[in-house]
Design a protein around this motif. Structure first.
Motif, PDB file in Angstrom:
ATOM      1  N   THR A   1       0.842  -1.206   0.000  1.00 44.15           N
ATOM      2  CA  THR A   1       0.000   0.000   0.000  1.00 44.15           C
ATOM      3  C   THR A   1       0.881   1.261   0.000  1.00 44.15           C
ATOM      4  N   LYS A   2       1.959   1.219   0.785  1.00 46.07           N
ATOM      5  CA  LYS A   2       2.868   2.370   0.877  1.00 46.07           C
ATOM      6  C   LYS A   2       3.640   2.561  -0.444  1.00 46.07           C
ATOM      7  N   LEU A   3       4.066   1.446  -1.061  1.00 47.61           N
ATOM      8  CA  LEU A   3       4.768   1.556  -2.348  1.00 47.61           C
ATOM      9  C   LEU A   3       3.804   2.059  -3.427  1.00 47.61           C
ATOM     10  N   ALA A   4       2.575   1.542  -3.408  1.00 46.87           N
ATOM     11  CA  ALA A   4       1.575   1.942  -4.413  1.00 46.87           C
ATOM     12  C   ALA A   4       1.309   3.440  -4.342  1.00 46.87           C
ATOM     13  N   ALA A   5       1.402   3.984  -3.129  1.00 42.17           N
ATOM     14  CA  ALA A   5       1.072   5.399  -2.917  1.00 42.17           C
ATOM     15  C   ALA A   5       2.069   6.347  -3.589  1.00 42.17           C
TER      16      ALA A   5
ATOM     17  N   PRO B   1      -2.432   3.620  -7.998  1.00 40.03           N
ATOM     18  CA  PRO B   1      -2.296   2.559  -6.989  1.00 40.03           C
ATOM     19  C   PRO B   1      -3.198   1.353  -7.254  1.00 40.03           C
ATOM     20  N   GLU B   2      -4.231   1.560  -8.062  1.00 44.57           N
ATOM     21  CA  GLU B   2      -5.133   0.423  -8.380  1.00 44.57           C
ATOM     22  C   GLU B   2      -4.426  -0.593  -9.284  1.00 44.57           C
ATOM     23  N   LYS B   3      -3.365  -0.150  -9.958  1.00 46.96           N
ATOM     24  CA  LYS B   3      -2.615  -1.055 -10.854  1.00 46.96           C
ATOM     25  C   LYS B   3      -1.344  -1.575 -10.190  1.00 46.96           C
TER      26      LYS B   3
END
Ligand code: CAA
Length: 284
Positions: free
Chosen positions: A126-130, A135-137
């Motif tokens: 979640t932190k990397l996606a941010a 972030p949905e991908k």
């Protein structure tokens, strides 16, 4: 679900070259990025050696080996390596700042449809996606060492990962003849939340004088049918990596049951990191 064709693997170390190998054998076009020519050459040499072992064991033919090798294109320029990527898998060392820098760049230059995955064993998905604008991908694809042998891919859904991304990654994992298991983002995911306390407890057994390392491992190999004892496995994974993951669990849950054994801390401080330094709980 659109077909994934072009895969970019960032980092050609132990995990990265294994990931590149299985995608190439699975018929995908692979761009493998490294920071220096020597490192890119070494990654290709390792893949060549591992594929040759498969040829000698008659698991694949010489032609299949050469076709797989031809499918892997080494790159030193990250931007060029991701311009046609359908899926990017990052497999660089476990440092958040390094991964952040890479994903910011990937986010800027990869096509809009590209799925971004991290092979992290401990950093929050979640932190990397941010750090990305989609972030949905973003998703975790956690491979296990040795990548060509271990069946599991732990697929980790970040808070914003969408269903399409998860389904696409599960589908591509099956095409590699792997077994994907989908879990939700949480410190240590499932694999290391369960594995690391066992390894830590084995280290406490040595620390408290309950048994010598060899005896601890024999108990778990002969009594529990583990292919490697927990201390041999810790050396194989890297004691520094084990300590990092335990710290992620300890910080993430604030629960003393995850406290790293002082002996593990001391061994890492002494530079006894396991196989990669020639000594850990055992000598290599
Ligand atoms: N690449 C390709 N194939 C390999 C390989 C490699 N690097 N290493 C071993 N193999 C193959 C061998 O060719 C052999 O194939 P066959 O069965 O077809 O002959 C097979 O794997 C077994 O190898 P060996 O006979 O040489 O040795 P072994 O029987 O002792 O097995 C092992 C070695 C597969 C590593 C086994 O000991 C094992 O499964 N250990 C546990 C590994 C494990 O738990 N890994 C996960 C670590 S945790 C992690 O990676 C993630 C994390 O987040 C920390």
């Amino acid at each position: 679900m659109s077909e994934l064709k072009n895969i970019t693997v960032i980092g050609g170390g132990t995990m990265g070259n294994g990931i590149a190998q299985i995608f190439a054998l699975g018929g995908f076009d692979v761009n493998l990025t490294e920071t220096k020519k020597e490192l890119a050459d070494r990654a290709i040499r390792t893949i060549d050696k591992n594929l040759s072992r498969m040829v000698s064991k008659e698991k694949i033919g010489e032609e299949e080996k050469n076709t797989a090798l031809d499918r892997i294109q080494p790159h030193l320029d990250l931007t060029a390596a991701i311009e046609n990527a359908d899926l990017v898998i990052e497999a660089v060392p476990e440092q958040f700042e390094l991964k952040k820098k890479i994903f910011e760049k990937v986010d800027q230059y990869a096509p809009a449809h590209t799925i971004l995955a991290s092979n992290t064993s401990s950093i929050s998905i979640t932190k990397l996606a941010a750090v990305t604008s989609h972030p949905e991908k973003f998703i975790g694809m956690h491979f296990f060492n040795p990548v060509p042998v271990m069946k599991l891919i732990e697929v980790i859904n970040g808070l914003k990962t969408d269903k399409y991304t998860t389904e696409t990654v599960i589908s591509v994992s099956k095409k590699l003849d792997k077994m994907p298991v989908s879990v939700n983002d949480s410190p240590g995911f499932v694999s290391n939340r369960v594995l690391m306390p066992m390894i830590n407890e084995a280290i406490f057994c040595v620390y408290e004088g309950v048994a010598e390392p060899g005896a601890v491992d024999e108990v778990m190999k002969l009594g529990m049918a583990h292919p490697m004892g927990p201390l041999r496995l810790a050396d194989f994974i890297g004691l520094d990596v084990c300590l990092d993951i335990l710290n992620v669990l300890f910080d993430g849950y604030k629960d003393p049951k995850y406290r790293p054994c002082p002996l593990l801390v001391k061994m890492v401080e002494a530079g006894k990191l396991g196989d990669k330094t020639g000594e850990g709980f055992f000598k290599y």
